[in-house]
Design an enzyme around this catalytic site. Structure first.
Site, PDB file in Angstrom:
ATOM      1  N   SER A 117      -2.266  11.312   4.285  1.00  0.00           N
ATOM      2  CA  SER A 117      -1.499  10.249   4.942  1.00  0.00           C
ATOM      3  C   SER A 117      -1.284  10.715   6.381  1.00  0.00           C
ATOM      4  O   SER A 117      -1.422  11.913   6.669  1.00  0.00           O
ATOM      5  CB  SER A 117      -0.149  10.110   4.224  1.00  0.00           C
ATOM      6  OG  SER A 117       0.772   9.391   5.019  1.00  0.00           O
ATOM      7  N   TYR A 132       7.377  13.591   0.065  1.00  0.00           N
ATOM      8  CA  TYR A 132       6.052  12.970   0.226  1.00  0.00           C
ATOM      9  C   TYR A 132       5.279  13.670   1.352  1.00  0.00           C
ATOM     10  O   TYR A 132       4.123  14.072   1.168  1.00  0.00           O
ATOM     11  CB  TYR A 132       6.229  11.491   0.549  1.00  0.00           C
ATOM     12  CG  TYR A 132       4.935  10.750   0.787  1.00  0.00           C
ATOM     13  CD1 TYR A 132       4.069  10.466  -0.263  1.00  0.00           C
ATOM     14  CD2 TYR A 132       4.576  10.327   2.066  1.00  0.00           C
ATOM     15  CE1 TYR A 132       2.877   9.782  -0.044  1.00  0.00           C
ATOM     16  CE2 TYR A 132       3.389   9.647   2.290  1.00  0.00           C
ATOM     17  CZ  TYR A 132       2.545   9.367   1.233  1.00  0.00           C
ATOM     18  OH  TYR A 132       1.364   8.698   1.455  1.00  0.00           O
TER      19      TYR A 132
END
Ligand SMILES: NC(=O)c1ccc[n+]([C@@H]2O[C@H](COP(=O)([O-])OP(=O)(O)OC[C@H]3O[C@@H](n4cnc5c(N)ncnc54)[C@H](OP(=O)(O)O)[C@@H]3O)[C@@H](O)[C@H]2O)c1
Length: 263
Positions: A140, A153
């Site tokens: 990401s 995350y």
């Protein structure tokens, strides 16, 4: 490069980016192994693919490490090779670090990091033996910098870079490539499935995600990057400038990111 007859094993194939990759690759003649936990949804994806019978529905909870060798055996029994392992399964979060129970941090790490590592280790030896193949890892932009409400995350995605950059160096010259894909905001169910501080799903579509890149476009760009053998790619809109801001002006980046609420 013709992809006809190649085999791509995609985790997270029931939804979002993984689903769109499966559809797009099937249109290019690839045989796709569709993995995620929901068998019925995978069957629907299979039926939406070009030549449905060419693909294998392989339901799998990737965090169940013991089940991975048997799953891989089923893939080799059907196709005898894996050309692309695409680790797309993942989960994000919505919650401040101080409020988030440890179990949530561990769940995110198990799925985003350890499961990706474990499945890669299951498939890699045969790829190296054949002298060809590509491991695709879904990180990401938050694998490149951290932001409020995404601590676990961002940590799990940063960990992927450490592991897979090292692996790339180890297997250089083997014929097997490692491509790390870093999407930005992409219009999927990611925020709906995101974990809140107590582990319950967030259940809402974020504005940024709702306004994000169409997953079909994301999938096409990912395929192009894979075919070019890229080591790391940013599949994102203007938010990808944050990666360069952090790299070249870290002080300014720090002041900017603390004012950003990732809604
Ligand atoms: N959307 C974004 O803005 C964005 C941005 C950056 C990075 N990413 C990354 O892109 C990847 C794909 O996410 P997405 O946006 O497409 O989200 P999504 O629509 O929520 O899809 C997540 C996928 O992961 C699968 N999955 C979840 N837990 C699993 C498990 N234990 N075992 C196997 N599969 C599991 C889900 O299928 P089942 O529920 O059927 O198991 C689903 O297919 C993730 O790695 C995510 O971190 C997304």
């Amino acid at each position: 490069m013709s992809l006809k007859g190649k085999v791509a094993w995609i985790t997270g194939a029931s939804s979002g980016i993984g689903r769109e990759l499966a559809l797009a690759l099937s249109q290019r003649g690839v045989c796709v192994v569709l993995s995620a936990r929901r068998r019925e949804v995978l069957r629907e994806v299979q039926q939406s693919c070009d030549r449905p019978d060419a693909h294998l529905v392989l339901p799998l909870d990737v965090t169940n490490e013991d089940s991975l060798p048997l799953a891989a055996q089923q893939v080799y029994d059907r196709y005898s090779q894996v050309d692309f392992l695409m680790n797309m399964a993942g989960i994000t979060q919505r919650g401040m670090a101080m409020d988030t129970i440890m179990e949530v941090d561990r769940r995110i790490m198990e799925l985003n990091f350890f499961a990706t590592v474990a499945l890669t280790k299951t498939v890699l030896p045969k790829m190296v033996q054949r002298g060809t193949g590509q491991i695709v890892v879904c990180s990401s932009l938050l694998g490149k910098f951290g932001a409020a409400t995404r601590s676990g995350y961002a940590a799990s995605k940063h960990a992927l870079h450490g592991f897979f950059d090292s692996l790339r160096a180890e297997i250089h010259g083997s014929g097997v490539l490692v491509t790390i894909v870093c999407p930005g905001f992409t219009r999927t169910n990611a925020s709906i499935n995101a974990l809140t501080p107590d582990g319950t799903p967030f259940g809402n579509m974020d504005q940024n995600i709702g306004d994000g890149m169409q997953p079909e476009i994301s999938a096409q760009r990912i395929i192009r990057s894979i075919l070019r053998g890229k080591s790391e790619v940013y599949i994102a809109g203007k938010e990808r400038m944050a990666v360069y801001l952090k790299r070249f002006a870290p002080g300014i980046f720090e002041r900017v990111i603390r004012r950003v609420a990732l809604k």
